[in-house]
Design an enzyme around this catalytic site. Structure first.
Site, PDB file in Angstrom:
ATOM      1  NE  ARG A 121      -4.152  -1.797   0.607  1.00 25.77           N
ATOM      2  CZ  ARG A 121      -5.347  -1.424   1.057  1.00 25.77           C
ATOM      3  NH1 ARG A 121      -5.605  -0.166   1.293  1.00 25.77           N
ATOM      4  NH2 ARG A 121      -6.275  -2.308   1.254  1.00 25.77           N
ATOM      5  CE1 TYR A 170     -13.943  -6.486   1.163  1.00 22.40           C
ATOM      6  CE2 TYR A 170     -12.204  -8.010   0.516  1.00 22.40           C
ATOM      7  CZ  TYR A 170     -12.636  -6.926   1.257  1.00 22.40           C
ATOM      8  OH  TYR A 170     -11.772  -6.270   2.081  1.00 22.40           O
ATOM      9  NE  ARG A 185      -9.898   8.305  -2.752  1.00 28.22           N
ATOM     10  CZ  ARG A 185     -11.079   8.812  -2.438  1.00 28.22           C
ATOM     11  NH1 ARG A 185     -11.462   9.974  -2.936  1.00 28.22           N
ATOM     12  NH2 ARG A 185     -11.894   8.161  -1.631  1.00 28.22           N
ATOM     13  CG  ASP A 219      -9.125  -2.009  -4.204  1.00 28.00           C
ATOM     14  OD1 ASP A 219      -8.176  -2.051  -3.407  1.00 28.00           O
ATOM     15  OD2 ASP A 219     -10.303  -2.227  -3.856  1.00 28.00           O
ATOM     16  NE  ARG A 240      -7.108   5.674   3.216  1.00 27.16           N
ATOM     17  CZ  ARG A 240      -7.939   5.024   4.001  1.00 27.16           C
ATOM     18  NH1 ARG A 240      -9.062   5.582   4.369  1.00 27.16           N
ATOM     19  NH2 ARG A 240      -7.650   3.805   4.432  1.00 27.16           N
TER      20      ARG A 240
HETATM   21  O1  CP3 Z   1      -0.100  -1.269  -2.596  1.00 25.64           O
HETATM   22  C1  CP3 Z   1      -0.427  -0.303  -3.301  1.00 25.64           C
HETATM   23  O2  CP3 Z   1      -0.027   0.857  -3.109  1.00 25.64           O
HETATM   24  C2  CP3 Z   1      -1.291  -0.567  -4.525  1.00 25.64           C
HETATM   25  C3  CP3 Z   1      -2.665  -0.281  -4.382  1.00 25.64           C
HETATM   26  C4  CP3 Z   1      -3.589  -1.180  -3.551  1.00 25.64           C
HETATM   27  C5  CP3 Z   1      -4.801  -0.686  -3.023  1.00 25.64           C
HETATM   28  N1  CP3 Z   1      -5.504  -1.724  -2.499  1.00 25.64           N
HETATM   29  C6  CP3 Z   1      -5.244   0.715  -3.091  1.00 25.64           C
HETATM   30  C7  CP3 Z   1      -6.311   1.181  -2.193  1.00 25.64           C
HETATM   31  C8  CP3 Z   1      -3.535  -2.535  -3.257  1.00 25.64           C
HETATM   32  C9  CP3 Z   1      -2.425  -3.554  -3.518  1.00 25.64           C
HETATM   33  C10 CP3 Z   1      -4.755  -2.873  -2.602  1.00 25.64           C
HETATM   34  C11 CP3 Z   1      -5.113  -4.234  -2.193  1.00 25.64           C
HETATM   35  C12 CP3 Z   1      -6.361  -4.449  -1.428  1.00 25.64           C
HETATM   36  N2  CP3 Z   1      -7.576  -3.862  -1.612  1.00 25.64           N
HETATM   37  C13 CP3 Z   1      -6.532  -5.420  -0.422  1.00 25.64           C
HETATM   38  C14 CP3 Z   1      -5.471  -6.389   0.029  1.00 25.64           C
HETATM   39  C15 CP3 Z   1      -4.403  -5.649   0.699  1.00 25.64           C
HETATM   40  C16 CP3 Z   1      -4.158  -5.972   2.107  1.00 25.64           C
HETATM   41  O3  CP3 Z   1      -3.771  -5.000   2.779  1.00 25.64           O
HETATM   42  O4  CP3 Z   1      -4.266  -7.115   2.544  1.00 25.64           O
HETATM   43  C17 CP3 Z   1      -7.861  -5.362   0.041  1.00 25.64           C
HETATM   44  C18 CP3 Z   1      -8.444  -6.204   1.132  1.00 25.64           C
HETATM   45  C19 CP3 Z   1      -8.512  -4.380  -0.728  1.00 25.64           C
HETATM   46  C20 CP3 Z   1      -9.925  -3.959  -0.657  1.00 25.64           C
HETATM   47  C21 CP3 Z   1     -10.013  -2.553  -0.171  1.00 25.64           C
HETATM   48  N3  CP3 Z   1      -9.763  -1.450  -0.955  1.00 25.64           N
HETATM   49  C22 CP3 Z   1     -10.382  -2.113   1.114  1.00 25.64           C
HETATM   50  C23 CP3 Z   1     -10.721  -3.015   2.288  1.00 25.64           C
HETATM   51  C24 CP3 Z   1     -10.345  -0.719   1.089  1.00 25.64           C
HETATM   52  C25 CP3 Z   1     -10.785   0.232   2.173  1.00 25.64           C
HETATM   53  C26 CP3 Z   1      -9.867   0.251   3.307  1.00 25.64           C
HETATM   54  C27 CP3 Z   1      -8.658   1.081   3.044  1.00 25.64           C
HETATM   55  O5  CP3 Z   1      -7.551   0.571   3.237  1.00 25.64           O
HETATM   56  O6  CP3 Z   1      -8.824   2.241   2.686  1.00 25.64           O
HETATM   57  C28 CP3 Z   1      -9.918  -0.322  -0.188  1.00 25.64           C
HETATM   58  C29 CP3 Z   1      -9.666   1.044  -0.662  1.00 25.64           C
HETATM   59  C30 CP3 Z   1      -8.275   1.365  -1.112  1.00 25.64           C
HETATM   60  N4  CP3 Z   1      -7.501   0.552  -1.902  1.00 25.64           N
HETATM   61  C31 CP3 Z   1      -7.556   2.573  -0.868  1.00 25.64           C
HETATM   62  C32 CP3 Z   1      -6.334   2.460  -1.559  1.00 25.64           C
HETATM   63  C33 CP3 Z   1      -5.253   3.499  -1.658  1.00 25.64           C
HETATM   64  C34 CP3 Z   1      -8.054   3.776  -0.078  1.00 25.64           C
HETATM   65  C35 CP3 Z   1      -9.103   4.437  -0.848  1.00 25.64           C
HETATM   66  C36 CP3 Z   1      -9.239   5.901  -0.586  1.00 25.64           C
HETATM   67  O7  CP3 Z   1      -8.450   6.712  -1.136  1.00 25.64           O
HETATM   68  O8  CP3 Z   1     -10.180   6.288   0.127  1.00 25.64           O
END
Ligand code: CP3
Length: 348
Positions: A28, A154, A41, A77, A32
């Site tokens: 990640r 999901y 964003r 994502d 954020r």
């Molecule tokens: O690693 C990176 O920088 C690449 C981008 C990436 C995102 N999500 C961007 C994101 C990656 C690799 C993911 C994977 C992801 N997405 C997972 C597995 C990762 C892990 O940590 O185990 C999961 C479970 C998701 C599903 C998801 N997407 C959730 C649960 C959420 C909300 C919670 C959160 O962390 O914000 C997201 C949103 C998300 N995906 C954001 C980002 C940067 C935040 C969104 C925002 O800007 O509001």
């Protein structure tokens, strides 16, 4: 692949070859906590950001550049793959992702399609192409996808879950729905990840973020065959990281399910975990993400403990044990990258 890429630190370590220092990237990393990310964003909803390749590419590249990490990860994502499979996906600020039409009974399977035409996810492949063109020549680009279990959770729960009770009820009690869903996910993932690689990714990570909720025998019986069928069908020779969190009792099964690099969370000792999965795979991990919120001497000591676990053995890729938390100071992430490079160099 160019010689610079082939010989880069990350890919050498992925092949378990010696490196000048330990490679590091951060799960990640484009998130954020980073002002560069928040700036983009603030102008666009999350799913739109994923679907606009020039913006997704910018976010991918700016994180790699700001942090000096040894790999970029595609900005996307886990869940958009579910849309062309028949699910309605929404991200609500504060609540995370939601599937508006989850599957709950056997007949729901009729509206779940396998991904036939990966072009429906063309925005992802376009992001890959744009990023690859602009990344430094010796920095690899990682693609990624969710593992079948995490995606199924999901598709069934409709969002995040604490106990995954609905998912497990279907797993135990509705074998046709479970097998049909897991099989369609596995087949779709193979196509999706192969296209990421064709478009310019040098390695991939498969996230099974929620599989840790399973007992080992259940993981073995209900999940492993599908995850394994994904890894077995990925393009040969491309490093694949298999990441799972929350349950060290699954380590050996995680290994059996596949991947040439095993991604660890922080709940295990890296040295012990590596011994237990075998030295014929590379290892990734596994600093507690909250260590980035400690003072610098503590962060340094914690990072050193992870490096000590690897003991200079070729094949360690440094990372956190899970994604970087939004409240993290980016300067600490930069400090971590430098100190891994510095301390890693003396161990090779
Ligand atoms: O690693 C990176 O920088 C690449 C981008 C990436 C995102 N999500 C961007 C994101 C990656 C690799 C993911 C994977 C992801 N997405 C997972 C597995 C990762 C892990 O940590 O185990 C999961 C479970 C998701 C599903 C998801 N997407 C959730 C649960 C959420 C909300 C919670 C959160 O962390 O914000 C997201 C949103 C998300 N995906 C954001 C980002 C940067 C935040 C969104 C925002 O800007 O509001």
């Amino acid at each position: 692949m160019t010689p610079e890429l082939h010989q880069c630190r990350f890919l050498r370590a992925a092949r378990r070859e010696p490196t000048d220092t330990t490679p590091v990237w951060i799960m990640r990393q484009a998130g954020r906590y980073l002002p560069e990310y928040r700036a983009v964003r603030s102008k666009v909803a999350f799913l739109d950001l994923c679907k606009r390749p020039e913006l997704a590419a910018e976010v991918t590249l700016s994180a790699q550049h700001a942090l000096g990490v040894d790999a970029a990860i595609l900005f996307a994502d886990l869940l958009p793959i579910l849309e062309p499979m028949g699910f309605q996906l929404e991200y609500t600020p504060g609540d995370g992702p939601a599937i508006l039409n989850p599957v709950r009974v056997r007949d729901d399977l009729a509206r779940v399609h396998e991904l036939r035409n990966a072009d429906e996810l063309g925005f992802v492949f376009e992001t890959v192409r744009l990023v690859r063109k602009q990344l430094p020549a010796d920095v690899p680009l990682l693609g990624f996808a969710g593992a079948p279990f995490t995606l199924a959770s999901y598709a069934i729960e409709g969002g995040g879950s604490r106990d995954f009770a609905r998912t497990k009820r279907i797993m135990y009690g509705c074998p046709e729905l479970w097998a049909g869903l897991m099989q369609r996910l596995a087949d779709s993932l193979v196509r999706y990840v192969a296209r990421q690689i064709e478009s310019g990714c040098q390695a991939v990570q498969i996230f099974d973020s929620w599989a840790g909720c399973l007992a080992p025998a259940d993981y073995r019986d209900y999940v492993l065959p599908y995850t394994k069928s994904v890894f077995d069908r990925l393009p040969p020779g491309v490093p694949a990281i298999h990441f799972l969190t929350g349950n060290p009792a699954l380590l050996r099964l995680q290994r059996q399910a596949g991947g040439s690099i095993i991604g660890l969370d922080w709940r295990v000792d890296l040295g012990e975990a590596w011994r237990s999965v075998g030295y014929d795979v590379a290892i990734q991990g596994n600093l507690d993400p909250v260590a980035l919120q400690a003072d610098l001497p503590t962060l340094r000591a914690q990072a050193k403990a992870v490096l000590d676990g690897a003991a200079g053995r070729p094949g360690h890729i440094f990372n956190l044990g899970h994604g970087v938390l939004p409240e993290t100071d980016p300067d600490n992430v930069k400090a971590l990258v430098s100190l891994v490079h510095e301390q890693g160099a003396s161990r090779q």
